[in-house]
Design a protein around this motif. Structure first.
Motif, PDB file in Angstrom:
ATOM      1  N   TRP A   1      12.491  13.957  10.047  1.00  0.00           N
ATOM      2  CA  TRP A   1      11.722  14.066   8.804  1.00  0.00           C
ATOM      3  C   TRP A   1      10.819  12.851   8.706  1.00  0.00           C
ATOM      4  CZ3 TRP A   1      11.050  18.656   8.151  1.00  0.00           C
ATOM      5  CH2 TRP A   1      10.796  19.289   6.928  1.00  0.00           C
ATOM      6  N   GLY A   2      11.002  11.932   7.751  1.00  0.00           N
ATOM      7  CA  GLY A   2      10.158  10.740   7.681  1.00  0.00           C
ATOM      8  C   GLY A   2       8.849  10.987   6.972  1.00  0.00           C
ATOM      9  N   TYR A   3       8.833  10.790   5.655  1.00  0.00           N
ATOM     10  CA  TYR A   3       7.600  11.006   4.889  1.00  0.00           C
ATOM     11  C   TYR A   3       6.607   9.868   5.069  1.00  0.00           C
ATOM     12  CZ  TYR A   3       9.728  14.954   2.484  1.00  0.00           C
ATOM     13  OH  TYR A   3      10.297  16.164   2.217  1.00  0.00           O
ATOM     14  N   GLY A   4       5.338  10.193   4.860  1.00  0.00           N
ATOM     15  CA  GLY A   4       4.290   9.180   4.932  1.00  0.00           C
ATOM     16  C   GLY A   4       3.106   9.614   4.098  1.00  0.00           C
ATOM     17  N   TYR A   5       2.134   8.709   3.943  1.00  0.00           N
ATOM     18  CA  TYR A   5       0.938   9.011   3.177  1.00  0.00           C
ATOM     19  C   TYR A   5      -0.213   9.395   4.105  1.00  0.00           C
ATOM     20  CZ  TYR A   5       3.204   6.743  -0.834  1.00  0.00           C
ATOM     21  OH  TYR A   5       4.061   6.412  -1.854  1.00  0.00           O
ATOM     22  N   ALA A   6      -0.866  10.504   3.775  1.00  0.00           N
ATOM     23  CA  ALA A   6      -2.067  10.944   4.492  1.00  0.00           C
ATOM     24  C   ALA A   6      -3.196  11.076   3.470  1.00  0.00           C
ATOM     25  CB  ALA A   6      -1.807  12.288   5.171  1.00  0.00           C
ATOM     26  N   VAL A   7      -4.418  10.952   3.931  1.00  0.00           N
ATOM     27  CA  VAL A   7      -5.583  10.999   3.045  1.00  0.00           C
ATOM     28  C   VAL A   7      -6.353  12.300   3.265  1.00  0.00           C
ATOM     29  CG1 VAL A   7      -7.768   9.892   2.425  1.00  0.00           C
ATOM     30  CG2 VAL A   7      -5.776   8.490   3.020  1.00  0.00           C
ATOM     31  N   SER A   8      -6.558  13.045   2.192  1.00  0.00           N
ATOM     32  CA  SER A   8      -7.244  14.334   2.295  1.00  0.00           C
ATOM     33  C   SER A   8      -8.722  14.147   2.621  1.00  0.00           C
ATOM     34  CB  SER A   8      -7.111  15.102   0.970  1.00  0.00           C
ATOM     35  OG  SER A   8      -7.952  16.242   0.987  1.00  0.00           O
ATOM     36  N   LYS A   9      -9.206  14.998   3.522  1.00  0.00           N
ATOM     37  CA  LYS A   9     -10.634  14.991   3.874  1.00  0.00           C
ATOM     38  C   LYS A   9     -11.491  15.447   2.691  1.00  0.00           C
ATOM     39  CE  LYS A   9     -11.873  14.210   8.354  1.00  0.00           C
ATOM     40  NZ  LYS A   9     -11.964  15.245   9.369  1.00  0.00           N
ATOM     41  N   TYR A  10     -10.855  16.114   1.720  1.00  0.00           N
ATOM     42  CA  TYR A  10     -11.617  16.660   0.602  1.00  0.00           C
ATOM     43  C   TYR A  10     -11.433  15.836  -0.664  1.00  0.00           C
ATOM     44  CZ  TYR A  10     -11.646  20.224   4.118  1.00  0.00           C
ATOM     45  OH  TYR A  10     -11.791  20.857   5.322  1.00  0.00           O
ATOM     46  N   SER A  11     -10.881  14.651  -0.514  1.00  0.00           N
ATOM     47  CA  SER A  11     -10.744  13.732  -1.646  1.00  0.00           C
ATOM     48  C   SER A  11     -12.115  13.219  -2.077  1.00  0.00           C
ATOM     49  CB  SER A  11      -9.867  12.539  -1.240  1.00  0.00           C
ATOM     50  OG  SER A  11      -9.977  11.501  -2.193  1.00  0.00           O
ATOM     51  N   ALA A  12     -12.284  13.086  -3.398  1.00  0.00           N
ATOM     52  CA  ALA A  12     -13.529  12.497  -3.905  1.00  0.00           C
ATOM     53  C   ALA A  12     -13.540  10.991  -3.685  1.00  0.00           C
ATOM     54  CB  ALA A  12     -13.672  12.815  -5.396  1.00  0.00           C
ATOM     55  N   ASN A  13     -12.369  10.392  -3.468  1.00  0.00           N
ATOM     56  CA  ASN A  13     -12.261   8.940  -3.304  1.00  0.00           C
ATOM     57  C   ASN A  13     -11.393   8.594  -2.096  1.00  0.00           C
ATOM     58  OD1 ASN A  13     -13.723   8.177  -5.728  1.00  0.00           O
ATOM     59  ND2 ASN A  13     -11.941   8.959  -6.871  1.00  0.00           N
ATOM     60  N   PRO A  14     -11.866   8.874  -0.889  1.00  0.00           N
ATOM     61  CA  PRO A  14     -11.009   8.649   0.282  1.00  0.00           C
ATOM     62  C   PRO A  14     -10.650   7.187   0.516  1.00  0.00           C
ATOM     63  CG  PRO A  14     -13.244   9.272   0.933  1.00  0.00           C
ATOM     64  CD  PRO A  14     -13.149   9.505  -0.529  1.00  0.00           C
ATOM     65  N   GLU A  15     -11.593   6.274   0.272  1.00  0.00           N
ATOM     66  CA  GLU A  15     -11.260   4.855   0.481  1.00  0.00           C
ATOM     67  C   GLU A  15     -10.194   4.390  -0.504  1.00  0.00           C
ATOM     68  OE1 GLU A  15     -14.793   2.436   0.414  1.00  0.00           O
ATOM     69  OE2 GLU A  15     -14.565   2.126   2.572  1.00  0.00           O
ATOM     70  N   LEU A  16     -10.297   4.843  -1.732  1.00  0.00           N
ATOM     71  CA  LEU A  16      -9.297   4.492  -2.735  1.00  0.00           C
ATOM     72  C   LEU A  16      -7.946   5.095  -2.357  1.00  0.00           C
ATOM     73  CD1 LEU A  16      -8.823   3.107  -5.484  1.00  0.00           C
ATOM     74  CD2 LEU A  16      -9.373   5.293  -6.580  1.00  0.00           C
ATOM     75  N   SER A  17      -7.972   6.289  -1.823  1.00  0.00           N
ATOM     76  CA  SER A  17      -6.735   6.942  -1.384  1.00  0.00           C
ATOM     77  C   SER A  17      -6.090   6.160  -0.247  1.00  0.00           C
ATOM     78  CB  SER A  17      -7.031   8.373  -0.926  1.00  0.00           C
ATOM     79  OG  SER A  17      -7.621   9.116  -1.953  1.00  0.00           O
TER      80      SER A  17
END
Length: 521
Positions: free
Chosen positions: A370-386
């Motif tokens: 398993w092992g959760y992690g954070y990914a950044v959506s390509k469709y985010s309005a604020n990818p750098e902030l994400s």
């Protein structure tokens, strides 16, 4: 006049040498422009002030600086996170800081953990921009990257340095690679050290009557098991079903049972595929692993075939068994008096047992599953902030603060979490268990973190479960799983799967590579 950096360095050194009390240190650091949160974390860090400040400056502060810039220019002042249900407890303590200091609202959308992967794949088609940050397991990264729904984070990590490979406070190898990279590129930042370890009831191990009876019967001391054979002997010896006490609570339920098989398979020196991604688990070693599991069934808790993680943890905490194979959160449950009324203060933990190879050597192989992690959506309005959120939350100090909060999935994953823990981490896990986590993690093998990973996993799970219920013989079940694997591989593309598999195998622990032959690939 001295530079600000020089002044901070002198304050750090003076505090570290005992020439300044904590209150004076906090006042000096604040006067030099260091935030109160950073100064406080540095003053309490077991790394020592200088190292802790370097760690924070190297990851947390850089992420915060990026967050401030990105937040200032963001038109959308909300960051939306897709997270698995039950994980929010590690994130809510920081909501006010993001709101008050950055003007950013954090909105959490919870979905059952088995649905998060599907939600990501749906977003690849719908492209709604509903999510900014998504929290999948490591198995989602290949399909999500290939479908274009999340960013490859490599350029951001090279620029902002999240210190995921640092030798003192980085993510423990090989999870640093297996649970964050896809084909050598950074796909997500790990926030959850999911690995399985073995728990035993210490009070039973220290019972004088049982100590004598066990040694008389087996000729070696009663202790936590070092091998799978010793694990079997212990389960049989402690099994007392007439009194509602069972040898082990090892899973036999759908969705969980493949991990029990995968763990045993690798400790026999056999991986899931060969170097050309031909299935190898339908081998003598695979059959032997299933036969070992079948032999154990007699000494398992009667609910083993229906356990979920929560019902398993609750049964162990109620005192219904001698051993359990659990994620670190299971140790937390068993240690806390509220959830482990029968086990608090009575747990002895150890790395997963070894198996004996044909040459007589013992092979220790853990499973990072398993092992959760954070990914950044390509469709985010604020990818750098994400991205900044992901790096900040997983930085050495913030992550050490976040993990002990209740109501979340996060467990230790960085070196400093285990080898230089904060008092809160020690209070939550104990020094002995944190050392066990480190010793186990260095030998872990990953899930199917490959294109089509969930399909491979499901195909194997169905067949292992069929074997455990008696619907199929071991060889028949494994051959059927192998046929399913071949179909999945052909559909996805052998070269594509092979590239990913070889990238995973390259980072296995050396004893596992040698035993499996992967050192020659």
């Amino acid at each position: 006049m001295q530079s600000k950096e020089t002044q901070i360095k002198k304050v750090l050194q003076k505090f570290e040498k005992g020439g300044m009390d904590r209150r004076g240190f906090l006042e000096k650091m604040t006067a030099l422009g260091v935030t109160a949160m950073v100064a406080n974390a540095v003053s309490l860090s077991p790394l020592g002030a200088t190292k802790a400040f370097a760690a924070i400056q190297g990851s947390e502060e850089r992420a915060w600086e990026l967050a401030k810039k990105a937040a200032a220019k963001a038109e959308k002042k909300t960051l939306t996170l897709l997270i698995p249900t039950g994980s929010i407890g590690n994130m809510t303590p920081y909501v006010d800081k993001w709101k008050n200091e950055l003007g950013i609202d954090l909105e959490f959308i919870e979905e059952p953990d088995e649905v998060v992967h599907t939600k990501g794949m749906q977003e690849a088609v719908a492209k709604t921009g509903r999510y900014d940050v998504m929290m999948p397991t490591a198995m989602s990264y290949p399909d999500w990257i290939d479908s274009g729904v999340i960013y490859d984070l490599t350029d951001w990590t090279e620029e902002h340095q999240p210190d995921i490979f640092n030798e003192e406070w980085g993510v423990v190898f090989p999870a640093s690679h297996h649970a964050q990279l896809y084909n050598g590129r950074v796909a997500g930042l790990l926030n959850d050290g999911d690995q399985i370890t073995l728990l035993c009831r210490k009070d039973y191990l220290e019972n004088p009557d049982k100590v004598k009876a066990f040694e008389d019967k087996h000729g070696y001391p009663l202790a936590v098991p070092n091998t799978w054979k010793e694990y079997y002997n212990l389960a049989k010896f402690m099994h007392d079903p007439d009194n509602g006490f069972y040898g082990s609570l090892e899973y036999r339920s759908p969705y969980y049972v493949k991990w029990m098989f995968m763990q045993r398979l690798v400790s026999k020196g056999r991986l899931y595929f060969d170097q050309d991604v031909n299935p190898t688990f339908n081998s003598d070693e695979g059959v032997a692993a299933l036969e070992d599991m079948l032999a154990m069934n007699e000494f398992l808790h009667p609910d083993a075939f229906s356990f979920t993680w929560s019902s398993n943890y609750n049964a162990f905490g109620r005192g219904e068994g001698f051993m359990n194979i659990v994620w670190p959160s299971g140790f937390k449950y068993s240690k806390a008096p509220s959830t482990g009324p029968a086990t608090t203060g009575k747990i002895a933990a150890t790395v997963m047992p070894a198996d004996t190879l044909p040459n007589g050597e013992l092979l220790y192989a853990g499973l990072f599953c398993w092992g959760y992690g954070y990914a950044v959506s390509k469709y985010s309005a604020n990818p750098e902030l994400s991205y900044a959120y992901a790096q900040w939350m997983t930085s050495p100090t913030i992550s050490a603060d976040a993990i002990p909060y209740l109501g979340g999935y996060s467990d230790p994953y960085r070196i400093n979490h285990m080898l230089a823990p904060t008092q809160r981490l020690i209070d939550t896990y104990s020094p002995e268990y944190l050392q066990t986590l480190y010793d186990n993690m260095v030998n872990t093998v990953p899930d199917f973190c490959l294109p089509g990973g969930f399909e491979y996993q499901d195909a194997l799970d169905k067949q292992v479960h069929a074997c455990m219920t008696g619907a199929k013989k071991p060889k028949e079940a494994l051959d059927d799983a192998a046929h399913s694997f071949e179909r999945i591989t052909r559909r996805i593309g052998r070269d594509k799967v092979k590239e990913s598999w070889l990238a995973l195998a390259k980072n296995l622990a050396e004893p596992i590579k040698k035993a499996s032959g992967a050192d020659q690939w």
